[in-house]
Scaffold this motif. Structure first.
Motif, PDB file in Angstrom:
ATOM      1  N   GLU A 112     -43.407  20.438  16.643  1.00 55.13           N
ATOM      2  CA  GLU A 112     -44.426  21.157  15.898  1.00 55.13           C
ATOM      3  C   GLU A 112     -45.675  20.293  15.721  1.00 55.13           C
ATOM      4  O   GLU A 112     -46.793  20.763  15.854  1.00 55.13           O
ATOM      5  N   SER A 113     -45.472  19.027  15.418  1.00 50.12           N
ATOM      6  CA  SER A 113     -46.573  18.065  15.328  1.00 50.12           C
ATOM      7  C   SER A 113     -46.831  17.495  16.712  1.00 50.12           C
ATOM      8  O   SER A 113     -45.987  17.602  17.601  1.00 50.12           O
ATOM      9  N   ASP A 114     -47.987  16.875  16.888  1.00 48.06           N
ATOM     10  CA  ASP A 114     -48.246  16.190  18.155  1.00 48.06           C
ATOM     11  C   ASP A 114     -47.454  14.891  18.187  1.00 48.06           C
ATOM     12  O   ASP A 114     -47.534  14.081  17.260  1.00 48.06           O
ATOM     13  N   ILE A 140     -43.176  12.303  10.491  1.00 40.74           N
ATOM     14  CA  ILE A 140     -42.658  12.116  11.849  1.00 40.74           C
ATOM     15  C   ILE A 140     -42.784  10.652  12.250  1.00 40.74           C
ATOM     16  O   ILE A 140     -41.873  10.087  12.860  1.00 40.74           O
ATOM     17  N   LYS A 141     -43.888  10.011  11.880  1.00 45.50           N
ATOM     18  CA  LYS A 141     -44.041   8.582  12.179  1.00 45.50           C
ATOM     19  C   LYS A 141     -42.915   7.771  11.547  1.00 45.50           C
ATOM     20  O   LYS A 141     -42.394   6.837  12.153  1.00 45.50           O
ATOM     21  N   GLY A 142     -42.539   8.120  10.314  1.00 44.43           N
ATOM     22  CA  GLY A 142     -41.420   7.436   9.669  1.00 44.43           C
ATOM     23  C   GLY A 142     -40.135   7.620  10.455  1.00 44.43           C
ATOM     24  O   GLY A 142     -39.373   6.671  10.656  1.00 44.43           O
ATOM     25  N   LEU A 143     -39.896   8.828  10.924  1.00 45.22           N
ATOM     26  CA  LEU A 143     -38.713   9.098  11.746  1.00 45.22           C
ATOM     27  C   LEU A 143     -38.798   8.385  13.092  1.00 45.22           C
ATOM     28  O   LEU A 143     -37.785   7.912  13.616  1.00 45.22           O
ATOM     29  N   LEU A 144     -40.007   8.263  13.625  1.00 44.92           N
ATOM     30  CA  LEU A 144     -40.191   7.547  14.893  1.00 44.92           C
ATOM     31  C   LEU A 144     -39.843   6.063  14.755  1.00 44.92           C
ATOM     32  O   LEU A 144     -39.331   5.454  15.695  1.00 44.92           O
ATOM     33  N   VAL A 145     -40.116   5.496  13.599  1.00 47.04           N
ATOM     34  CA  VAL A 145     -39.737   4.095  13.357  1.00 47.04           C
ATOM     35  C   VAL A 145     -38.219   3.955  13.493  1.00 47.04           C
ATOM     36  O   VAL A 145     -37.725   3.018  14.124  1.00 47.04           O
ATOM     37  N   ILE A 146     -37.488   4.913  12.918  1.00 45.18           N
ATOM     38  CA  ILE A 146     -36.026   4.877  13.015  1.00 45.18           C
ATOM     39  C   ILE A 146     -35.588   5.080  14.458  1.00 45.18           C
ATOM     40  O   ILE A 146     -34.676   4.399  14.944  1.00 45.18           O
ATOM     41  N   ILE A 147     -36.239   5.979  15.172  1.00 46.26           N
ATOM     42  CA  ILE A 147     -35.909   6.204  16.593  1.00 46.26           C
ATOM     43  C   ILE A 147     -36.159   4.931  17.401  1.00 46.26           C
ATOM     44  O   ILE A 147     -35.320   4.523  18.206  1.00 46.26           O
ATOM     45  N   LEU A 148     -37.304   4.293  17.204  1.00 46.44           N
ATOM     46  CA  LEU A 148     -37.614   3.068  17.951  1.00 46.44           C
ATOM     47  C   LEU A 148     -36.642   1.941  17.621  1.00 46.44           C
ATOM     48  O   LEU A 148     -36.228   1.196  18.517  1.00 46.44           O
ATOM     49  N   GLU A 189     -35.417  22.771  10.022  1.00 45.05           N
ATOM     50  CA  GLU A 189     -34.959  23.123  11.363  1.00 45.05           C
ATOM     51  C   GLU A 189     -36.011  22.784  12.417  1.00 45.05           C
ATOM     52  O   GLU A 189     -35.691  22.269  13.487  1.00 45.05           O
ATOM     53  N   SER A 190     -37.280  23.040  12.099  1.00 47.01           N
ATOM     54  CA  SER A 190     -38.335  22.737  13.074  1.00 47.01           C
ATOM     55  C   SER A 190     -38.464  21.236  13.305  1.00 47.01           C
ATOM     56  O   SER A 190     -38.702  20.803  14.428  1.00 47.01           O
ATOM     57  N   ARG A 191     -38.290  20.425  12.249  1.00 46.72           N
ATOM     58  CA  ARG A 191     -38.322  18.963  12.433  1.00 46.72           C
ATOM     59  C   ARG A 191     -37.138  18.512  13.271  1.00 46.72           C
ATOM     60  O   ARG A 191     -37.276  17.664  14.143  1.00 46.72           O
ATOM     61  N   GLY A 247     -37.823  19.241  16.854  1.00 49.39           N
ATOM     62  CA  GLY A 247     -38.763  18.267  17.403  1.00 49.39           C
ATOM     63  C   GLY A 247     -38.100  16.924  17.678  1.00 49.39           C
ATOM     64  O   GLY A 247     -38.313  16.323  18.732  1.00 49.39           O
ATOM     65  N   ILE A 248     -37.281  16.465  16.727  1.00 48.50           N
ATOM     66  CA  ILE A 248     -36.567  15.191  16.909  1.00 48.50           C
ATOM     67  C   ILE A 248     -35.620  15.293  18.099  1.00 48.50           C
ATOM     68  O   ILE A 248     -35.517  14.369  18.907  1.00 48.50           O
ATOM     69  N   THR A 249     -34.947  16.428  18.239  1.00 42.59           N
ATOM     70  CA  THR A 249     -34.055  16.636  19.380  1.00 42.59           C
ATOM     71  C   THR A 249     -34.831  16.554  20.693  1.00 42.59           C
ATOM     72  O   THR A 249     -34.383  15.921  21.657  1.00 42.59           O
TER      73      THR A 249
END
Length: 131
Positions: A56-58, A77-85, A114-116, A119-121
Motif C-alpha cells: 500500500e505504501s511505496d 513500514i520503515k520500522g518493520l523494514l529494520v526488522i526485515i533487514l 491485513e493490508s500491512r 505488503g510485508i508478504t
C-alpha cells in the motif's frame, strides 16, 4: 560483510528495545523509533523498477553484490523494514521465518492490519526470490 548495511541492529538488540513494552501503544512507539535506525537508501535506487508490487505504501527494494537495500515512504513500514533487514542479515534461518518469529516475540504480529501484512508478504517474497 554486513548483508544489510542499512541497519546496524541485530534481532537481539531489537528485542531488547521492546522488552519493557507492556501495551500496544508502547510497541507502536518503539516501532516508529526503530524506523530511525534505517539508513537512507541511495536515491538512485528509488525507481519504479525497484518498487515492490502489492504494498500500500511505496517500498523500494534493491539487491546487488549480496547486499540488500530497502526503503519506504511510511514510518511504520520503515520500522518493520529494520526488522526485515536484521532478519536478512542474521542468516540463521530464512528471512521470513526469522521475521515472523521476531514479530511474535515483540508482540506485533497480531496488531498489523491485513493490508500491512499483505505488503510485508510481498516484500518477503521478493527477498526470497533473490536467493
Amino acid at each position: 560483510m554486513n548483508k544489510a548495511p542499512q541497519v546496524n541492529l541485530s534481532i537481539q538488540q531489537i528485542e531488547q528495545r521492546f522488552a519493557n513494552c507492556r501495551s500496544w501503544e508502547e510497541r507502536y512507539r518503539q516501532l516508529l523509533l526503530l524506523s530511525k535506525a534505517l539508513s537512507p537508501m541511495d536515491a538512485q535506487y528509488q525507481t519504479e523498477e525497484n518498487l515492490v508490487q502489492g504494498c500500500e505504501s511505496d517500498v523500494w527494494l534493491y539487491y546487488a553484490n549480496g547486499q540488500l537495500s530497502i526503503n519506504s515512504n511510511a514510518k511504520i513500514i520503515k520500522g518493520l523494514l529494520v526488522i526485515i533487514l536484521a532478519s536478512f542479515a542474521q542468516q540463521a534461518e530464512s528471512t521470513q521465518t526469522t521475521f515472523s518469529q521476531t514479530l511474535e516475540k515483540l508482540g506485533l504480529a497480531h496488531h498489523l492490519s491485513e493490508s500491512r501484512n499483505n505488503g510485508i508478504t510481498a516484500i518477503l517474497q521478493k527477498i526470497a526470490e533473490l536467493n
